[in-house]
Design a protein around this motif. Sequence first.
Motif, PDB file in Angstrom:
ATOM      1  N   LEU A  13       9.693   1.913   1.373  1.00 36.26           N
ATOM      2  CA  LEU A  13       9.647   0.189   0.643  1.00 36.26           C
ATOM      3  C   LEU A  13       9.308  -0.472  -0.134  1.00 36.26           C
ATOM      4  O   LEU A  13       9.654  -1.165  -1.158  1.00 36.26           O
ATOM      5  CB  LEU A  13       9.836  -0.540   2.442  1.00 36.26           C
ATOM      6  N   ASP A  14       7.725   0.439   0.233  1.00 38.18           N
ATOM      7  CA  ASP A  14       6.253  -0.411  -1.159  1.00 38.18           C
ATOM      8  C   ASP A  14       5.158   1.010  -0.835  1.00 38.18           C
ATOM      9  O   ASP A  14       4.970   1.294  -0.255  1.00 38.18           O
ATOM     10  CB  ASP A  14       6.335  -2.146  -0.335  1.00 38.18           C
ATOM     11  N   PRO A  15       5.161   1.395  -1.805  1.00 42.14           N
ATOM     12  CA  PRO A  15       4.383   2.494  -2.002  1.00 42.14           C
ATOM     13  C   PRO A  15       3.050   2.071  -2.519  1.00 42.14           C
ATOM     14  O   PRO A  15       2.125   2.541  -2.748  1.00 42.14           O
ATOM     15  CB  PRO A  15       4.659   3.246  -3.392  1.00 42.14           C
ATOM     16  N   VAL A  16       2.806   0.664  -2.462  1.00 47.94           N
ATOM     17  CA  VAL A  16       1.066  -0.189  -3.178  1.00 47.94           C
ATOM     18  C   VAL A  16       0.812   0.072  -1.483  1.00 47.94           C
ATOM     19  O   VAL A  16       1.143  -1.390  -0.701  1.00 47.94           O
ATOM     20  CB  VAL A  16       1.510  -0.429  -3.876  1.00 47.94           C
ATOM     21  N   PHE A  17      -0.186   0.609  -0.899  1.00 47.69           N
ATOM     22  CA  PHE A  17      -0.680   0.289   0.532  1.00 47.69           C
ATOM     23  C   PHE A  17      -1.767  -1.571   0.027  1.00 47.69           C
ATOM     24  O   PHE A  17      -2.761  -1.039  -0.530  1.00 47.69           O
ATOM     25  CB  PHE A  17      -1.056   0.903   1.013  1.00 47.69           C
ATOM     26  N   THR A  18      -1.977  -2.137   1.253  1.00 48.82           N
ATOM     27  CA  THR A  18      -3.883  -2.529   1.105  1.00 48.82           C
ATOM     28  C   THR A  18      -4.014  -1.966   1.471  1.00 48.82           C
ATOM     29  O   THR A  18      -4.118  -0.740   1.583  1.00 48.82           O
ATOM     30  CB  THR A  18      -2.961  -3.906   2.557  1.00 48.82           C
ATOM     31  N   PRO A  19      -5.431  -2.686   1.218  1.00 49.86           N
ATOM     32  CA  PRO A  19      -6.883  -1.679   2.220  1.00 49.86           C
ATOM     33  C   PRO A  19      -6.512  -0.813   3.737  1.00 49.86           C
ATOM     34  O   PRO A  19      -6.517  -0.441   4.174  1.00 49.86           O
ATOM     35  CB  PRO A  19      -8.133  -2.551   1.149  1.00 49.86           C
ATOM     36  N   TYR A  20      -6.056  -1.875   4.376  1.00 46.30           N
ATOM     37  CA  TYR A  20      -5.632  -1.786   5.374  1.00 46.30           C
ATOM     38  C   TYR A  20      -4.692  -0.683   6.414  1.00 46.30           C
ATOM     39  O   TYR A  20      -4.943   0.546   7.053  1.00 46.30           O
ATOM     40  CB  TYR A  20      -5.135  -3.511   5.991  1.00 46.30           C
ATOM     41  N   VAL A  77       2.565  15.207   3.783  1.00 43.81           N
ATOM     42  CA  VAL A  77       1.427  13.795   2.605  1.00 43.81           C
ATOM     43  C   VAL A  77       1.391  14.362   1.590  1.00 43.81           C
ATOM     44  O   VAL A  77       1.853  12.794   0.827  1.00 43.81           O
ATOM     45  CB  VAL A  77      -0.143  13.991   3.111  1.00 43.81           C
ATOM     46  N   LEU A  78       1.116  15.656   1.013  1.00 41.46           N
ATOM     47  CA  LEU A  78       2.135  15.012   0.018  1.00 41.46           C
ATOM     48  C   LEU A  78       3.146  14.958  -1.197  1.00 41.46           C
ATOM     49  O   LEU A  78       2.993  14.153  -2.390  1.00 41.46           O
ATOM     50  CB  LEU A  78       1.468  17.298  -0.475  1.00 41.46           C
ATOM     51  N   SER A  79       4.038  14.687  -0.609  1.00 42.62           N
ATOM     52  CA  SER A  79       5.637  14.374  -0.648  1.00 42.62           C
ATOM     53  C   SER A  79       5.364  12.576  -0.468  1.00 42.62           C
ATOM     54  O   SER A  79       5.395  12.425  -1.889  1.00 42.62           O
ATOM     55  CB  SER A  79       6.145  14.478   0.397  1.00 42.62           C
ATOM     56  N   LEU A  80       4.577  12.246   0.172  1.00 43.06           N
ATOM     57  CA  LEU A  80       3.953  10.704   0.230  1.00 43.06           C
ATOM     58  C   LEU A  80       3.482   9.934  -1.116  1.00 43.06           C
ATOM     59  O   LEU A  80       3.422   9.073  -1.509  1.00 43.06           O
ATOM     60  CB  LEU A  80       3.908  10.361   1.049  1.00 43.06           C
ATOM     61  N   LEU A  81       2.028  11.133  -1.502  1.00 41.68           N
ATOM     62  CA  LEU A  81       1.006  10.837  -2.090  1.00 41.68           C
ATOM     63  C   LEU A  81       1.487  11.114  -3.537  1.00 41.68           C
ATOM     64  O   LEU A  81       1.269  10.824  -4.850  1.00 41.68           O
ATOM     65  CB  LEU A  81      -0.381  11.766  -2.268  1.00 41.68           C
ATOM     66  N   ASN A  82       2.607  11.678  -3.416  1.00 46.84           N
ATOM     67  CA  ASN A  82       3.977  11.874  -5.458  1.00 46.84           C
ATOM     68  C   ASN A  82       4.594  10.624  -5.495  1.00 46.84           C
ATOM     69  O   ASN A  82       4.307  10.506  -6.547  1.00 46.84           O
ATOM     70  CB  ASN A  82       4.676  12.859  -5.297  1.00 46.84           C
ATOM     71  N   LYS A  83       4.333   9.540  -4.271  1.00 40.90           N
ATOM     72  CA  LYS A  83       5.341   8.507  -4.707  1.00 40.90           C
ATOM     73  C   LYS A  83       4.165   7.319  -4.697  1.00 40.90           C
ATOM     74  O   LYS A  83       4.444   6.040  -5.075  1.00 40.90           O
ATOM     75  CB  LYS A  83       6.081   8.133  -3.204  1.00 40.90           C
ATOM     76  N   ILE A  84       3.277   7.526  -3.776  1.00 42.56           N
ATOM     77  CA  ILE A  84       2.196   6.525  -4.179  1.00 42.56           C
ATOM     78  C   ILE A  84       1.251   6.575  -5.389  1.00 42.56           C
ATOM     79  O   ILE A  84       1.366   5.290  -5.972  1.00 42.56           O
ATOM     80  CB  ILE A  84       1.275   7.083  -2.571  1.00 42.56           C
ATOM     81  N   ILE A  85       0.642   7.409  -6.037  1.00 44.34           N
ATOM     82  CA  ILE A  85      -0.515   8.035  -6.757  1.00 44.34           C
ATOM     83  C   ILE A  85       0.406   7.096  -8.426  1.00 44.34           C
ATOM     84  O   ILE A  85      -0.206   6.302  -8.521  1.00 44.34           O
ATOM     85  CB  ILE A  85      -0.455   8.997  -6.694  1.00 44.34           C
ATOM     86  N   PRO A  86       1.789   7.810  -8.431  1.00 46.01           N
ATOM     87  CA  PRO A  86       2.637   6.859  -9.696  1.00 46.01           C
ATOM     88  C   PRO A  86       2.371   5.103  -9.818  1.00 46.01           C
ATOM     89  O   PRO A  86       2.983   4.530 -10.532  1.00 46.01           O
ATOM     90  CB  PRO A  86       3.661   7.423 -10.041  1.00 46.01           C
ATOM     91  N   LEU A 107      -0.201  -5.004 -10.324  1.00 45.04           N
ATOM     92  CA  LEU A 107       0.032  -5.352  -8.744  1.00 45.04           C
ATOM     93  C   LEU A 107      -1.007  -6.198  -8.724  1.00 45.04           C
ATOM     94  O   LEU A 107      -2.226  -6.612  -7.712  1.00 45.04           O
ATOM     95  CB  LEU A 107      -0.889  -3.535  -8.798  1.00 45.04           C
ATOM     96  N   ASN A 108      -1.305  -7.404  -9.643  1.00 52.28           N
ATOM     97  CA  ASN A 108      -2.270  -8.563  -8.804  1.00 52.28           C
ATOM     98  C   ASN A 108      -3.769  -8.488  -9.580  1.00 52.28           C
ATOM     99  O   ASN A 108      -4.789  -8.751  -8.787  1.00 52.28           O
ATOM    100  CB  ASN A 108      -1.483  -9.363  -7.805  1.00 52.28           C
ATOM    101  N   VAL A 109      -4.894  -7.561  -9.208  1.00 48.30           N
ATOM    102  CA  VAL A 109      -5.122  -6.894  -9.334  1.00 48.30           C
ATOM    103  C   VAL A 109      -6.197  -7.400 -10.891  1.00 48.30           C
ATOM    104  O   VAL A 109      -6.306  -7.269 -12.162  1.00 48.30           O
ATOM    105  CB  VAL A 109      -5.501  -5.435 -10.072  1.00 48.30           C
ATOM    106  N   SER A 110      -7.480  -8.260 -11.285  1.00 49.67           N
ATOM    107  CA  SER A 110      -7.878  -8.786 -12.182  1.00 49.67           C
ATOM    108  C   SER A 110      -8.451  -7.888 -12.603  1.00 49.67           C
ATOM    109  O   SER A 110      -9.097  -7.054 -12.380  1.00 49.67           O
ATOM    110  CB  SER A 110      -8.318 -10.130 -11.354  1.00 49.67           C
ATOM    111  N   LEU A 111      -8.890  -8.614 -14.458  1.00 52.74           N
ATOM    112  CA  LEU A 111      -9.781  -7.285 -15.287  1.00 52.74           C
ATOM    113  C   LEU A 111     -11.001  -6.948 -14.097  1.00 52.74           C
ATOM    114  O   LEU A 111     -12.249  -6.379 -14.445  1.00 52.74           O
ATOM    115  CB  LEU A 111     -10.366  -8.054 -16.462  1.00 52.74           C
ATOM    116  N   ASP A 112     -11.644  -7.991 -13.863  1.00 51.12           N
ATOM    117  CA  ASP A 112     -12.880  -7.759 -12.640  1.00 51.12           C
ATOM    118  C   ASP A 112     -12.534  -7.151 -11.462  1.00 51.12           C
ATOM    119  O   ASP A 112     -13.655  -6.364 -11.244  1.00 51.12           O
ATOM    120  CB  ASP A 112     -13.725  -9.344 -12.374  1.00 51.12           C
ATOM    121  N   ASN A 113     -11.000  -6.487 -11.545  1.00 53.23           N
ATOM    122  CA  ASN A 113     -11.618  -5.801 -10.093  1.00 53.23           C
ATOM    123  C   ASN A 113     -10.944  -4.595 -10.730  1.00 53.23           C
ATOM    124  O   ASN A 113     -10.401  -3.407 -10.304  1.00 53.23           O
ATOM    125  CB  ASN A 113     -10.380  -6.536  -8.894  1.00 53.23           C
TER     126      ASN A 113
END
Length: 189
Positions: A13-20, A77-86, A107-113
């Motif tokens: 659904l969304d390969p960008v995880f929250t830290p949690y 895991v490697l298959s999932l990481l191939n979706k997450i990393i890009p 990804l709404n990451v500020s320049l400070d982050n």
Amino acid sequence: EDMRGYLKKIVDLDPVFTPYERNYFMEAYTNATNKLRLAWLAARLRERDATDDKIRRVITDYRQKAQDEVQEICDEVLSLLNKIIPSYPSPEDAVCREEDGTVVLSLNVSLDNKDALALERSLYYKMRADYSRYKAEVSMDESSAQLAQEAEDAYQEAMEVSKKLERSNPAEKTAIDMISMWLEQSRIE
């Protein structure tokens, strides 16, 4: 296994995880592989020392089952990481735009982050290296050397991503130390 199924759906659904979510992802797969890797190692040692052929066959079957399960989880895991990393752009490649007077990255990451983005990437690259290494550890055929090289290449890649973190960031030192430690161990072995 339920958590792994949930996480696979989340990645689709969304390969960008929250830290949690990232922590759950890492924990779910770590728990799944660690017990199997230990079982594989114990069976491998017992198999080597077994003198009775019947016992050796039982142990060999068990070791093979543990090996197959480790490799299956690693492939997952490697298959999932191939979706997450890009999904996590490098800090240099992130698209900047202005929102409400603040310059933000994709990804709404500020320049400070930018460090947060580099840290996320380095954690996923290290995870890819770890699971490549786990596959190499339990592989008992000619693919073992190739898998070990893939793991070392992945650790090198994780190291390069980690170097993009600010030197003042304690997470940077931890990430580089962990990666350096494995690279050094792999050269000794």
